[in-house]
Design a protein around this motif. Structure first.
Motif, PDB file in Angstrom:
ATOM      1  N   ILE A   2       0.810  -1.134  -0.029  1.00 41.33           N
ATOM      2  CA  ILE A   2      -0.028   0.153  -0.118  1.00 41.33           C
ATOM      3  C   ILE A   2       1.007   1.285  -0.009  1.00 41.33           C
ATOM      4  O   ILE A   2       1.788   1.402   0.582  1.00 41.33           O
ATOM      5  CB  ILE A   2      -1.037   0.107   1.249  1.00 41.33           C
ATOM      6  N   ALA A   4       0.701   5.275   0.536  1.00 43.08           N
ATOM      7  CA  ALA A   4       0.068   6.472   0.841  1.00 43.08           C
ATOM      8  C   ALA A   4       0.722   7.718   0.457  1.00 43.08           C
ATOM      9  O   ALA A   4       0.729   8.160  -0.591  1.00 43.08           O
ATOM     10  CB  ALA A   4      -0.080   6.507   2.688  1.00 43.08           C
ATOM     11  N   GLY A   5       1.573   8.342   1.379  1.00 42.07           N
ATOM     12  CA  GLY A   5       2.386   9.449   0.894  1.00 42.07           C
ATOM     13  C   GLY A   5       3.505   9.125  -0.044  1.00 42.07           C
ATOM     14  O   GLY A   5       4.182   9.983  -0.654  1.00 42.07           O
ATOM     15  N   GLY A   6       4.086   7.874   0.265  1.00 40.55           N
ATOM     16  CA  GLY A   6       5.019   7.388  -0.631  1.00 40.55           C
ATOM     17  C   GLY A   6       6.540   7.579   0.032  1.00 40.55           C
ATOM     18  O   GLY A   6       7.525   7.513  -0.554  1.00 40.55           O
ATOM     19  N   THR A   7       6.562   8.498   1.161  1.00 44.50           N
ATOM     20  CA  THR A   7       7.779   9.044   1.601  1.00 44.50           C
ATOM     21  C   THR A   7       8.824   8.291   2.481  1.00 44.50           C
ATOM     22  O   THR A   7       9.959   8.396   2.471  1.00 44.50           O
ATOM     23  CB  THR A   7       7.476  10.420   2.399  1.00 44.50           C
ATOM     24  N   ASP A   8       8.206   7.109   2.912  1.00 46.02           N
ATOM     25  CA  ASP A   8       9.034   5.906   3.185  1.00 46.02           C
ATOM     26  C   ASP A   8       9.297   4.883   1.978  1.00 46.02           C
ATOM     27  O   ASP A   8      10.014   4.315   1.837  1.00 46.02           O
ATOM     28  CB  ASP A   8       8.361   5.368   4.418  1.00 46.02           C
ATOM     29  N   PHE A   9       8.062   4.774   1.381  1.00 45.79           N
ATOM     30  CA  PHE A   9       8.041   3.827   0.379  1.00 45.79           C
ATOM     31  C   PHE A   9       9.236   4.072  -0.679  1.00 45.79           C
ATOM     32  O   PHE A   9       9.967   3.127  -1.087  1.00 45.79           O
ATOM     33  CB  PHE A   9       6.661   3.582  -0.285  1.00 45.79           C
ATOM     34  N   THR A  81       1.777  10.625   5.610  1.00 43.83           N
ATOM     35  CA  THR A  81       0.805  10.355   6.637  1.00 43.83           C
ATOM     36  C   THR A  81       1.199   9.794   7.821  1.00 43.83           C
ATOM     37  O   THR A  81       2.312   9.266   7.943  1.00 43.83           O
ATOM     38  CB  THR A  81      -0.223   9.453   5.833  1.00 43.83           C
ATOM     39  N   ASP A  94       8.861   9.079  14.300  1.00 43.98           N
ATOM     40  CA  ASP A  94       8.677  10.034  15.548  1.00 43.98           C
ATOM     41  C   ASP A  94       7.241  10.148  15.996  1.00 43.98           C
ATOM     42  O   ASP A  94       6.974  10.373  16.972  1.00 43.98           O
ATOM     43  CB  ASP A  94       9.124  11.461  14.797  1.00 43.98           C
TER      44      ASP A  94
HETATM   45  C1  LIG Z   1      13.437  13.628   3.453  1.00 39.65           C
HETATM   46  C2  LIG Z   1      12.514  12.829   4.539  1.00 39.65           C
HETATM   47  C3  LIG Z   1      12.267  13.194   6.012  1.00 39.65           C
HETATM   48  C4  LIG Z   1      11.638  12.479   6.705  1.00 39.65           C
HETATM   49  N1  LIG Z   1      11.901  12.779   8.160  1.00 39.65           N
HETATM   50  C5  LIG Z   1      11.441  12.049   8.953  1.00 39.65           C
HETATM   51  C6  LIG Z   1      11.350  12.419  10.512  1.00 39.65           C
HETATM   52  O1  LIG Z   1      11.843  13.457  10.999  1.00 39.65           O
HETATM   53  N2  LIG Z   1      10.789  11.834  11.390  1.00 39.65           N
HETATM   54  C7  LIG Z   1      10.033  10.574  10.990  1.00 39.65           C
HETATM   55  O2  LIG Z   1       9.655   9.921  11.706  1.00 39.65           O
HETATM   56  N3  LIG Z   1      10.083  10.077   9.517  1.00 39.65           N
HETATM   57  C8  LIG Z   1      10.605  10.926   8.689  1.00 39.65           C
HETATM   58  N4  LIG Z   1      10.510  10.678   7.285  1.00 39.65           N
HETATM   59  C9  LIG Z   1       9.883   9.280   6.893  1.00 39.65           C
HETATM   60  C10 LIG Z   1       8.364   9.433   6.412  1.00 39.65           C
HETATM   61  O3  LIG Z   1       8.254  10.786   6.074  1.00 39.65           O
HETATM   62  C11 LIG Z   1       7.347   9.211   7.443  1.00 39.65           C
HETATM   63  O4  LIG Z   1       7.453   7.959   8.049  1.00 39.65           O
HETATM   64  C12 LIG Z   1       5.868   9.353   6.958  1.00 39.65           C
HETATM   65  O5  LIG Z   1       5.106   9.633   8.057  1.00 39.65           O
HETATM   66  C13 LIG Z   1       5.612   8.104   5.985  1.00 39.65           C
HETATM   67  O6  LIG Z   1       4.287   8.259   5.799  1.00 39.65           O
HETATM   68  P1  LIG Z   1       4.021   7.974   4.110  1.00 39.65           P
HETATM   69  O7  LIG Z   1       2.512   8.362   3.990  1.00 39.65           O
HETATM   70  O8  LIG Z   1       4.441   8.549   2.989  1.00 39.65           O
HETATM   71  O9  LIG Z   1       4.176   6.594   4.076  1.00 39.65           O
HETATM   72  P2  LIG Z   1       4.272   5.472   2.776  1.00 39.65           P
HETATM   73  O10 LIG Z   1       5.647   5.621   2.354  1.00 39.65           O
HETATM   74  O11 LIG Z   1       3.215   5.669   1.812  1.00 39.65           O
HETATM   75  O12 LIG Z   1       4.046   4.049   3.540  1.00 39.65           O
HETATM   76  C14 LIG Z   1       5.046   3.654   4.597  1.00 39.65           C
HETATM   77  C15 LIG Z   1       4.887   2.175   4.655  1.00 39.65           C
HETATM   78  O13 LIG Z   1       3.505   1.951   5.512  1.00 39.65           O
HETATM   79  C16 LIG Z   1       2.562   1.127   4.701  1.00 39.65           C
HETATM   80  N5  LIG Z   1       1.315   2.124   4.605  1.00 39.65           N
HETATM   81  C17 LIG Z   1       1.026   3.257   4.432  1.00 39.65           C
HETATM   82  N6  LIG Z   1      -0.191   3.367   4.849  1.00 39.65           N
HETATM   83  C18 LIG Z   1      -0.774   2.296   4.966  1.00 39.65           C
HETATM   84  C19 LIG Z   1      -2.086   1.951   5.258  1.00 39.65           C
HETATM   85  N7  LIG Z   1      -3.048   2.914   5.448  1.00 39.65           N
HETATM   86  N8  LIG Z   1      -2.509   0.689   5.661  1.00 39.65           N
HETATM   87  C20 LIG Z   1      -1.259  -0.237   5.492  1.00 39.65           C
HETATM   88  N9  LIG Z   1      -0.181  -0.026   5.429  1.00 39.65           N
HETATM   89  C21 LIG Z   1       0.183   1.409   4.994  1.00 39.65           C
HETATM   90  C22 LIG Z   1       3.151   1.281   3.303  1.00 39.65           C
HETATM   91  O14 LIG Z   1       2.932  -0.033   2.588  1.00 39.65           O
HETATM   92  C23 LIG Z   1       4.592   1.403   3.454  1.00 39.65           C
HETATM   93  O15 LIG Z   1       5.136   0.091   3.846  1.00 39.65           O
HETATM   94  C24 LIG Z   1      11.174  11.175   6.405  1.00 39.65           C
HETATM   95  C25 LIG Z   1      11.090  10.877   4.939  1.00 39.65           C
HETATM   96  C26 LIG Z   1      11.895  11.781   4.024  1.00 39.65           C
HETATM   97  C27 LIG Z   1      11.918  11.231   2.491  1.00 39.65           C
END
Ligand SMILES: Cc1cc2nc3c(=O)[nH]c(=O)nc-3n(C[C@H](O)[C@H](O)[C@H](O)COP(=O)(O)OP(=O)(O)OC[C@H]3O[C@@H](n4cnc5c(N)ncnc54)[C@H](O)[C@@H]3O)c2cc1C
Length: 259
Positions: A2, A4-9, A81, A94
């Motif tokens: 899945i 969502a924001g893709g920022t970890d993916f 997200t 965090d």
């Molecule tokens: C430059 C940068 C800086 C960052 N700084 C920080 C920071 O300071 N602190 C921190 O904690 N993180 C940080 N992050 C990490 C990231 O941004 C966060 O963890 C963010 O909240 C992930 O959310 P996302 O929606 O982008 O997740 P995604 O990348 O979309 O998904 C992350 C994971 O969760 C799963 N997933 C997502 N949504 C669901 C759902 N609804 N149901 C089931 N599975 C799901 C996905 O399959 C994937 O495995 C950073 C990332 C970047 C690129």
């Protein structure tokens, strides 16, 4: 997988082809808006950190909102997200200590039904959760506190912003109408495989009832649930020392000033 924001993916896949079967849920508008009822708050799966900051939430959420402001920069906060942070299950996420301190629940759905788990039962290891492969996390639920509640959040990194945490702490203190402590929840991240609540310290602070001098009650043995490691960001001993200081400071923010 899945997205969502893709920022970890996406950063996790840099340099290799993306051959996962991807389900991008970002167009599901119903998964975006925070709602509130007598039981508490519902934070749907696509709620971003910016949505949280702008939602006009009560002081109970101050800690999670402070975490939101420190997650990446504004571009990340706009896309990333809260659920994604939780589902990614990084030891240094965090958002997870804040969700533990809020006693949040996780709502999962699949084609065969739905279930709820506590955040503590949902995150089971380094990048491992109790989510089954056919399940989607649809929302987080934050229960309404019995009395007035405030929360705090403190993060230590090698620099002020845009940094992976060395230690991270969130605390919630709930008070009765007379100002006595009714509940305390303290969670520490980046100091164990899974962020941990400090249950023993919480029980002792509730037993004191007084909201004066909370920080002074914190001792080394209260960090027993933590198991910090040595890595490129810091030694285990440094992490433990930092966690102790952050727990004291987080509680100091929530205590009554000296009379
Ligand atoms: C430059 C940068 C800086 C960052 N700084 C920080 C920071 O300071 N602190 C921190 O904690 N993180 C940080 N992050 C990490 C990231 O941004 C966060 O963890 C963010 O909240 C992930 O959310 P996302 O929606 O982008 O997740 P995604 O990348 O979309 O998904 C992350 C994971 O969760 C799963 N997933 C997502 N949504 C669901 C759902 N609804 N149901 C089931 N599975 C799901 C996905 O399959 C994937 O495995 C950073 C990332 C970047 C690129």
């Amino acid at each position: 997988v899945i997205i969502a924001g893709g920022t970890d993916f996406y950063p996790a896949r840099v340099g290799r082809p993306i051959d996962d079967d991807v389900v991008d849920i970002t167009a599901v508008a119903e998964l975006r808006r925070i709602s509130e009822d007598t039981a508490g708050w519902r934070i749907p799966a696509l709620t971003t950190w910016t949505d949280l900051i702008e939602a006009g939430l009560p002081p109970l959420f101050d800690g999670l909102i402070r975490a939101a402001r420190e997650i990446g920069g504004v571009q990340i906060q706009n896309a990333a997200t809260i659920c994604g942070n939780l589902c990614n299950a990084s030891p240094a996420a965090d958002g997870v200590p804040g969700l533990l301190a809020l006693d949040a629940g996780v709502e999962l759905v699949s084609q065969t039904g739905s279930r709820r788990l506590s955040v503590a039962d949902f995150v089971i290891g380094n990048r491992r959760t109790a989510r089954r492969s056919d399940e989607l996390v649809i929302a987080l639920h934050v229960p309404r506190p019995r009395g007035a509640a405030r929360s705090s959040f403190l993060k230590l990194g090698a620099r002020r912003y845009l940094v992976i945490s060395i230690a991270v702490v969130s605390a919630v203190v709930e008070r009765d109408p007379a100002g006595a402590i009714e509940a305390v929840r303290i969670a520490v991240g980046a100091c164990s495989e899974v962020p941990q609540r400090l249950h023993r310290l919480e029980r002792e602070l509730v037993a004191r009832r007084s909201a004066h001098g909370l920080a002074d009650a914190v001792a080394d043995h209260h960090l027993e649930p933590l198991a910090p490691i040595d890595d490129i960001r810091g030694t285990a001993a440094y992490r433990r020392d930092a966690a102790l200081t952050l727990v004291r400071r987080a509680l100091a923010e929530l205590e009554d000033p000296p009379a």
